[in-house]
Structure formats: structure tokens, C-alpha cells
Write an enzyme that holds these catalytic residues in place. Structure first.
Site, short mmCIF file in Angstrom:
data_model
loop_
_atom_site.label_atom_id
_atom_site.label_comp_id
_atom_site.label_asym_id
_atom_site.label_seq_id
_atom_site.Cartn_x
_atom_site.Cartn_y
_atom_site.Cartn_z
N ARG A 27 -7.67 -5.56 -6.11
CA ARG A 27 -6.71 -5.09 -7.07
C ARG A 27 -6.34 -6.31 -7.99
O ARG A 27 -5.30 -6.65 -8.30
CB ARG A 27 -5.20 -5.24 -6.02
CG ARG A 27 -5.39 -4.01 -5.16
CD ARG A 27 -5.06 -2.60 -5.64
NE ARG A 27 -4.90 -1.48 -4.82
CZ ARG A 27 -3.69 -0.83 -4.71
NH1 ARG A 27 -2.69 -1.19 -5.42
NH2 ARG A 27 -3.72 0.13 -3.75
N ARG A 31 -0.03 -5.49 -10.97
CA ARG A 31 1.22 -5.92 -11.07
C ARG A 31 1.55 -7.25 -11.20
O ARG A 31 2.60 -7.82 -11.76
CB ARG A 31 2.25 -5.11 -10.39
CG ARG A 31 2.35 -3.48 -10.55
CD ARG A 31 3.31 -2.94 -9.59
NE ARG A 31 2.37 -2.82 -8.32
CZ ARG A 31 2.72 -2.21 -7.13
NH1 ARG A 31 3.93 -1.88 -7.18
NH2 ARG A 31 1.88 -2.43 -6.08
N ARG A 40 1.09 -1.16 -18.99
CA ARG A 40 1.39 0.13 -18.12
C ARG A 40 2.88 0.65 -18.78
O ARG A 40 3.28 1.73 -18.99
CB ARG A 40 2.01 -0.38 -16.82
CG ARG A 40 2.29 0.80 -15.93
CD ARG A 40 2.79 0.23 -14.58
NE ARG A 40 3.02 1.28 -13.31
CZ ARG A 40 3.99 1.95 -13.38
NH1 ARG A 40 4.83 2.01 -14.09
NH2 ARG A 40 4.06 2.71 -12.40
N ASP A 77 -7.35 5.03 -9.53
CA ASP A 77 -6.74 4.95 -8.13
C ASP A 77 -7.68 5.83 -7.14
O ASP A 77 -8.29 6.56 -7.70
CB ASP A 77 -5.25 5.52 -8.06
CG ASP A 77 -4.44 5.01 -6.95
OD1 ASP A 77 -4.21 3.80 -6.81
OD2 ASP A 77 -4.51 5.94 -5.96
N TYR A 154 -3.17 10.90 2.75
CA TYR A 154 -2.30 11.01 1.85
C TYR A 154 -1.85 12.38 1.49
O TYR A 154 -0.85 12.80 1.26
CB TYR A 154 -2.96 10.23 0.63
CG TYR A 154 -2.58 8.69 0.61
CD1 TYR A 154 -1.25 8.13 0.51
CD2 TYR A 154 -3.64 7.67 0.86
CE1 TYR A 154 -0.98 6.82 0.47
CE2 TYR A 154 -3.34 6.45 0.81
CZ TYR A 154 -2.09 5.85 0.61
OH TYR A 154 -2.10 4.69 0.60
O1 1CP Z 1 -8.03 -3.85 -9.97
C1 1CP Z 1 -8.18 -3.01 -9.19
O2 1CP Z 1 -8.28 -3.15 -8.03
C2 1CP Z 1 -6.86 -1.98 -9.53
C3 1CP Z 1 -7.56 -0.56 -9.14
C4 1CP Z 1 -7.07 -0.10 -8.05
C5 1CP Z 1 -7.65 0.33 -6.97
C6 1CP Z 1 -9.07 -0.17 -6.36
C7 1CP Z 1 -5.76 0.65 -8.13
C8 1CP Z 1 -4.62 0.67 -9.01
N1 1CP Z 1 -5.53 1.18 -6.57
C9 1CP Z 1 -6.77 1.10 -6.08
C10 1CP Z 1 -7.14 1.71 -4.76
C11 1CP Z 1 -5.98 1.98 -3.85
N2 1CP Z 1 -4.95 2.93 -4.18
C12 1CP Z 1 -6.16 1.98 -2.36
C13 1CP Z 1 -7.26 1.42 -1.77
C14 1CP Z 1 -7.20 -0.11 -1.83
C15 1CP Z 1 -6.18 -0.68 -1.14
O3 1CP Z 1 -6.04 -0.44 0.31
O4 1CP Z 1 -5.35 -1.50 -1.39
C16 1CP Z 1 -5.02 2.73 -1.98
C17 1CP Z 1 -4.50 2.94 -0.63
C18 1CP Z 1 -4.26 3.13 -3.11
C19 1CP Z 1 -3.06 4.20 -2.98
C20 1CP Z 1 -2.11 3.65 -3.79
N3 1CP Z 1 -1.94 3.69 -5.14
C21 1CP Z 1 -0.73 2.62 -3.47
C22 1CP Z 1 -0.52 2.30 -2.02
C23 1CP Z 1 0.38 3.02 -1.41
C24 1CP Z 1 0.65 2.83 0.00
O5 1CP Z 1 0.43 3.81 0.86
O6 1CP Z 1 1.01 1.91 0.34
C25 1CP Z 1 0.00 2.26 -4.67
C26 1CP Z 1 0.94 1.66 -4.64
C27 1CP Z 1 -1.14 3.05 -5.58
C28 1CP Z 1 -0.46 2.88 -7.14
C29 1CP Z 1 -1.51 1.84 -7.83
N4 1CP Z 1 -2.85 2.10 -7.98
C30 1CP Z 1 -3.27 0.96 -8.62
C31 1CP Z 1 -2.16 -0.13 -9.02
C32 1CP Z 1 -2.01 -1.18 -9.66
C33 1CP Z 1 -0.98 0.55 -8.63
C34 1CP Z 1 0.38 0.25 -8.83
C35 1CP Z 1 0.93 1.17 -9.73
C36 1CP Z 1 2.06 0.59 -10.67
O7 1CP Z 1 1.65 -0.12 -11.87
O8 1CP Z 1 2.99 0.40 -10.38
#
Ligand code: 1CP
Length: 359
Positions: A27, A31, A40, A77, A154
Site C-alpha cells: 500500500r 492515504r 483522489r 484494487d 467480499y
Molecule cells: O500502493 C498500493 O499498494 C496501492 C494499491 C492497492 C492494493 C495493492 C490498493 C489501493 N488496494 C490494494 C489491495 C487490497 N484492497 C487488499 C489486499 C491487500 C491488503 O490486505 O491490504 C484488500 C483486502 C483490499 C480491499 C480494500 N480496498 C480495502 C480493505 C477493506 C477491508 O476489508 O478492511 C480498502 C479500504 C480498499 C480501498 C482502497 N484500495 C486502495 C486504497 C488506497 C484504498 C483506500 C481508498 C481511499 O482512497 O479512501
């Protein structure tokens, strides 16, 4: 010869000698970076950010402008696949992802089909192509997908969860329906990752974020077997270059040998595992990626350096280590602390690669 100027990541994932341990951060775009929050805001919402290749490219490169990272990871994502299947994904600030149309009944599962990535997920492939152009071979680009089990979780719940009660009920009450769902998602992940590889992803990572919630037997049958199928279906070489594949199961420390046996090139570790012990358990089969507790980044620069040094020491001399956090960086972290970590890994790791000792 690999054309990438800094190919430490690719060499380390393939357990080839390196001058220092490569580091990237799960990640790493996101944020905790003010420039990400600005982009964003400009995009309006998260899915528009993902679906506009120029913006996805911009945020992919942002952390590389700040830190001496050894890899870029595609900004997207894991939930793009279910979105492309028609589940209607929205991600709102502070709420996490939500699907308008979760799949729970066998008839809904039967109706799902694996999307053609060149069609429904073309925006991701366009982002990969654009990022490769803009990266100018500075560092390798990592593509990624969720694991079938994590995606299915999910899709059934319709949102994130702590307990995953609905998908676990399906697992115990109607395993046939769950296997059907996992098979469709697996087909889709194979097509999606292969399309990312053909578009220019130089390594791929599968995020099995929720595999650690399963019993050992359920993990084997409902998560690991499907990841194994993905590895069997992946394109592993492009133009004579191996495309390394990394499997990460959060909470999967007790299964590292089995994960290594899937044919992946590297296993991602969360912070609960001792990386030195994990190395002894997997031997020379795979490289290891990890595994600092993300919360260390809230500590002082001195403590961050100390913890980074401790992980490098636990891994020990020689090849096969990619430094990373054990899970994603948290939004509250001060970006300056990331610079401290990256610099510490670069500096402290050199001695572990000088006159490499045999394992
Ligand atoms: O630099 C990077 O790694 C960004 C790319 C990225 C990746 C690899 C994002 C952006 N998401 C992910 C993978 C991801 N998404 C996973 C697997 C990795 C992990 O376990 O962290 C999972 C479970 C998700 C699902 C997801 N998408 C969540 C988690 C929800 C939960 O169940 O807790 C969230 C909050 C998102 C949204 C998201 N995806 C990525 C970002 C930066 C965000 C936040 C959105 C925002 O800007 O508000």
C-alpha cells in the site's frame, strides 16, 4: 539481460545475488501521502481514480518520487474483478468497499462469468501500459490480484468484515456452491493476471488477506488449492525473462511450507512470523518477502532503524529476501518515517550480501 535499471526486486524474488536487499511497501501509494489525497480529491471518488489510467499512473509513481523504493506496484484494487462481474463496487471515505449486488444464493453464483480482462478491465491494462512507459525502466512494476478466497469473501459478505460469517456459513453449509464461486473467480484471476503480465507487469502478487481466518483443512481446500491452480495457469516467462509470482496469506505463517510447494517464487510473510525460522522451513524453494510490523512506522527513527536491522539480521546472509511490511502501511503514518525505513534497509543490508555465506 533485464533492461530494468534497478532490477534488485526481480533478482531477489528469484533468489539471485543482489548488492543490497530491495524494499517496497505494501500500500505504498495511498492515504498516508498528502499528494495521493489531493489526486483522489481531484478524481472525485476512488473508483474514478482506479478507472482513469492517467490518474492511476500518477498515484503509482508518487511514492517513487519521495522514496528510493525498489519497486512500483500498480495502483488499483483487488475488488476490480467482482466489480467487472457486475457486483457494483463503491468505495467511500472511511467506509471501505461496498458491493451493491453481493452473491449469496447458488443461482446468483451460477449466473456469474469470468469477465474478459481486455474488455471489462481494460482500464487496468491501460494503466499498466502507461505506468511502464512513464517508469522508463527505473524499477520493476508489480501487478496484483486478490486470492479467490479473499475475493469470494467480499463478494458474499458485500463488504469488509471481522468475522466473515456469511461466507463461512456458505463454506460449511453449501461447500459445492462455494467451490463453484471459487472456480469462476480463479478463472478470472488467471486471465486478469496474465493480461497484466502481457501488458507489462514484471512480477505479480496474490493477496490472500483473509486466508488466515480458515482452519488448516479449509485453507487447503478453499484457498491454497485455488492459488495453486492460478500458479499453474500463469504466464511465467515473457521474452526470456521469468515473471516472479509472490503469494501472501495474512496469518498464513503456520503454512509456509505448503505455500512454498505451490510453485510460487516467493512467499509474503506477515509480522507474526520469525523470518529466520520461516527461511529455515522453506529452504531454497522460495524467496521470502516481509515482514516488519506496520505499527513500527509510528515509532521514532531510531526504533525504525533498529527494527529494520533486526529483521535483516533474522533473515541473515545471502539472497532471497525482499524487505516489506507484514501488511499494508497505515493511513496515519508520517511519510518521513517511510524514508527512514527505506534508507535504513538500503544501508544496513549491504553487509548481508558481501561475501555471501552459504545458507
Ligand atoms: O500502493 C498500493 O499498494 C496501492 C494499491 C492497492 C492494493 C495493492 C490498493 C489501493 N488496494 C490494494 C489491495 C487490497 N484492497 C487488499 C489486499 C491487500 C491488503 O490486505 O491490504 C484488500 C483486502 C483490499 C480491499 C480494500 N480496498 C480495502 C480493505 C477493506 C477491508 O476489508 O478492511 C480498502 C479500504 C480498499 C480501498 C482502497 N484500495 C486502495 C486504497 C488506497 C484504498 C483506500 C481508498 C481511499 O482512497 O479512501
Amino acid at each position: 539481460m533485464n533492461e530494468t535499471k534497478n532490477d534488485l526486486l526481480l533478482r531477489a524474488l528469484l533468489r539471485k545475488p543482489v548488492e543490497r536487499t530491495p524494499v517496497w511497501i505494501m500500500r505504498q501509494a495511498g492515504r498516508y501521502l498528502p499528494e495521493y489525497r489531493n489526486t483522489r480529491k481531484r478524481a472525485g471518488d476512488f473508483m474514478t481514480l482506479c478507472k482513469t489510467p492517467e490518474l492511476a499512473c500518477e498515484v503509482t509513481l508518487q511514492p517513487l518520487e519521495r522514496f528510493e523504493l525498489d519497486a512500483a506496484i500498480l495502483f488499483s484494487d483487488i475488488l476490480t474483478i467482482p466489480d467487472a462481474m457486475g457486483l457494483g463496487l463503491s468505495i467511500h471515505e472511511g467506509e471501505g468497499p461496498i458491493f451493491a449486488h453481493p452473491v449469496r444464493r447458488p443461482a446468483q453464483i451460477e449466473a456469474l462469468a469470468a469477465p474478459d480482462p481486455e474488455d471489462a478491465l481494460r482500464y487496468v491494462l491501460d494503466a499498466v501500459r502507461l505506468i511502464r512507459t512513464e517508469l522508463k525502466d527505473r524499477v520493476p512494476l508489480i501487478g496484483f490480484s486478490g486470492s479467490p478466497w479473499t475475493l469470494a469473501s467480499y463478494m458474499v459478505e458485500g463488504r469488509g468484515s471481522k468475522e466473515f460469517t456469511l461466507v463461512k456459513t456458505l463454506l460449511y453449509e453449501n461447500p459445492v456452491a462455494l467451490h463453484k464461486l471459487l472456480a469462476t473467480v480463479t478463472r478470472s484471476v488467471i486471465d486478469y493476471l496474465n493480461a497484466q503480465i502481457l501488458a507489462g507487469a514484471q512480477a505479480v502478487m496474490i493477496f490472500d488477506t483473509w486466508g488466515g481466518l480458515l482452519t488448516t483443512s479449509a485453507y487447503e481446500h478453499f484457498s491454497l488449492d485455488y492459488m495453486h491452480q492460478i500458479l499453474d495457469g500463469l504466464i511465467r516467462e515473457v521474452d526470456g525473462e521469468r515473471v516472479p509470482a509472490v503469494l501472501f496469506t495474512k496469518g498464513g505463517g503456520q503454512w509456509v511450507e505448503r505455500i512454498a510447494d505451490t510453485g510460487c517464487d516467493a512467499v509474503g510473510l506477515d509480522w507474526t512470523v520469525d523470518i529466520g525460522e520461516a527461511r529455515r522451513r522453506v529452504g531454497k524453494r522460495v524467496a521470502l518477502q516481509g515482514n516488519m510490523d506496520p505499527a513500527v512506522l509510528y515509532a521514532s527513527p531510531d526504533r525504525i532503524r533498529e527494527e529494520a536491522g533486526a529483521i535483516l539480521a533474522r533473515y541473515g546472509h545471502g539472497d532471497g529476501h525482499v524487505f516489506n511490511l507484514g501488511h499494508g502501511i497505515q493511513p496515519g503514518v508520517d511519510p518521513d518515517r517511510v524514508a527512514v525505513l527505506v534508507d535504513a534497509v538500503h544501508e544496513l543490508s549491504v553487509s548481508y550480501h558481501r561475501d555471501q555465506k552459504p545458507r
